[in-house]
Design an enzyme around this catalytic site. Structure first.
Site, mmCIF file in Angstrom:
data_model
loop_
_atom_site.group_PDB
_atom_site.id
_atom_site.type_symbol
_atom_site.label_atom_id
_atom_site.label_comp_id
_atom_site.label_asym_id
_atom_site.label_seq_id
_atom_site.Cartn_x
_atom_site.Cartn_y
_atom_site.Cartn_z
ATOM 1 N N ASP A 24 -7.318 -30.019 9.883
ATOM 2 C CA ASP A 24 -6.361 -28.847 10.425
ATOM 3 C C ASP A 24 -5.152 -29.652 10.293
ATOM 4 O O ASP A 24 -4.869 -30.065 11.236
ATOM 5 C CB ASP A 24 -7.227 -28.638 11.434
ATOM 6 N N ASN A 72 -9.820 -20.364 1.548
ATOM 7 C CA ASN A 72 -7.748 -21.832 1.193
ATOM 8 C C ASN A 72 -7.787 -21.009 0.178
ATOM 9 O O ASN A 72 -6.494 -21.453 -0.048
ATOM 10 C CB ASN A 72 -8.034 -23.422 1.594
HETATM 11 C C1 FPP Z 1 -4.843 -27.569 6.202
HETATM 12 O O1 FPP Z 1 -4.323 -27.539 7.275
HETATM 13 C C2 FPP Z 1 -5.832 -28.178 5.661
HETATM 14 C C3 FPP Z 1 -6.187 -27.602 4.544
HETATM 15 C C4 FPP Z 1 -6.164 -26.067 4.323
HETATM 16 C C5 FPP Z 1 -5.837 -28.551 3.510
HETATM 17 C C6 FPP Z 1 -6.832 -30.155 3.448
HETATM 18 C C7 FPP Z 1 -6.509 -30.487 2.584
HETATM 19 C C8 FPP Z 1 -5.922 -32.043 2.666
HETATM 20 C C9 FPP Z 1 -5.871 -33.286 3.574
HETATM 21 C C10 FPP Z 1 -4.655 -33.028 0.979
HETATM 22 C C11 FPP Z 1 -6.458 -32.703 0.160
HETATM 23 C C12 FPP Z 1 -7.572 -33.659 0.674
HETATM 24 C C13 FPP Z 1 -7.968 -34.807 -0.274
HETATM 25 C C14 FPP Z 1 -9.336 -35.153 -0.200
HETATM 26 C C15 FPP Z 1 -7.509 -35.106 -1.285
HETATM 27 P P1 FPP Z 1 -3.542 -25.852 7.170
HETATM 28 O O2 FPP Z 1 -2.218 -25.675 6.100
HETATM 29 O O3 FPP Z 1 -4.308 -24.918 7.306
HETATM 30 O O4 FPP Z 1 -2.754 -26.126 8.383
HETATM 31 P P2 FPP Z 1 -1.886 -24.978 9.235
HETATM 32 O O5 FPP Z 1 -3.142 -25.112 10.303
HETATM 33 O O6 FPP Z 1 -0.726 -26.310 10.588
HETATM 34 O O7 FPP Z 1 -0.595 -24.468 9.000
#
Ligand code: FPP
Length: 253
Positions: A24, A72
């Site tokens: 996250d 998501n």
């Molecule tokens: C949460 O951060 C993260 C995600 C929704 C996606 C995670 C994806 C990756 C790390 C990249 C792709 C994965 C692989 C395995 C190649 P957020 O966007 O909710 O962050 P925030 O809470 O700060 O807005």
């Protein structure tokens, strides 16, 4: 390169077998740099790489990464498209490394609802790594634990109705076999980055006795040394599985 001082603090005989991570903070990482959110996710892929390298090097047997929750997929179309593209690029790039390092890829979640290109890439990588045995990398994609539990109940009821399972054989262990994680050990350690202290519909059944580790570090800044720190804290905890100290001690021996 991992910090030797941290490495020395780790008891290799008491490693968590299964580490699960809620990655996250990508959006906040990007916002701090005045970048589009997708750049946070792109930077997050480097942390994914680092986790796989570190977990494999230590000898962790299973690593589950929450890459995409069901919720998501309702994010703005551009972000979802960007995430799918990153995932596709990652899978293409990662195949050789997974084969070289004897790592098997598995997924949990409703992958049927992902784009055809990502589904195809997942199928290829899963097939080509199916025989690998040093570690399993599990990507949670379009995953939600409540949906997983409801699906398991539905399948179980169907089996009881068609005579494949007797009602008196329903217990925790037979139920677990209907979950997406049926062939995996339960997580020993759950890590969530970015300061949020929630489990957000992740592995709810499987986490009954999992140790939880929260850190303020944003996912794109979370590296191998941070995983070592989490494992050191995990090893300092007293896991009793609901028993008394004396009972748990005799269990460990
Ligand atoms: C949460 O951060 C993260 C995600 C929704 C996606 C995670 C994806 C990756 C790390 C990249 C792709 C994965 C692989 C395995 C190649 P957020 O966007 O909710 O962050 P925030 O809470 O700060 O807005």
């Amino acid at each position: 390169m991992l910090d030797e001082k941290l490495l020395k603090k780790i008891d290799m005989q008491r490693l968590p077998v299964h580490v699960a991570i809620i990655m996250d903070g990508n959006g906040r990482w990007a916002k701090k740099r005045h970048l589009p959110r997708i750049e946070g996710h792109r930077a997050g892929v480097k942390s994914v790489d680092d986790m796989v390298t570190t977990a494999r090097k230590l000898g962790v047997k299973a690593l589950t990464l929450y890459a995409l929750s069901t919720e998501n997929l309702s994010r703005p179309k551009d972000e979802v498209r960007g995430l799918m593209k990153l995932l596709q690029e990652y899978l293409i790039k990662e195949l050789l490394r997974l084969c070289r390092e004897n790592i098997r890829l598995e997924t949990i979640g409703e992958v049927e609802q992902l784009t055809p290109v990502v589904r195809e890439a997942l199928k290829k990588v899963k097939e080509e790594t199916a025989g690998n045995s040093a570690m399993v990398l599990i990507l949670a994609l379009n995953y939600g634990a409540r949906a997983e539990i409801v699906e398991a109940v539905t399948k179980m009821v169907r089996q009881v109705q068609n005579g494949g399972l007797r009602e008196e054989d329903i217990d925790e262990s037979s139920f677990s076999r209907f979950l997406h994680t049926s062939n995996l050990p339960e997580p020993d350690l759950l890590i969530r980055t970015s300061g949020e202290k929630r489990v957000s519909n992740f592995l709810l059944w499987q986490m009954a006795y999992t140790e939880l580790y929260f850190t303020d570090t944003l996912w794109p800044d979370f590296r191998g040394d941070d995983l070592l720190r989490a494992i050191i804290e995990f090893q300092g905890r007293d896991r009793r599985f609901g028993l008394t100290e004396e009972q748990a001690f005799s269990l460990k021996r």
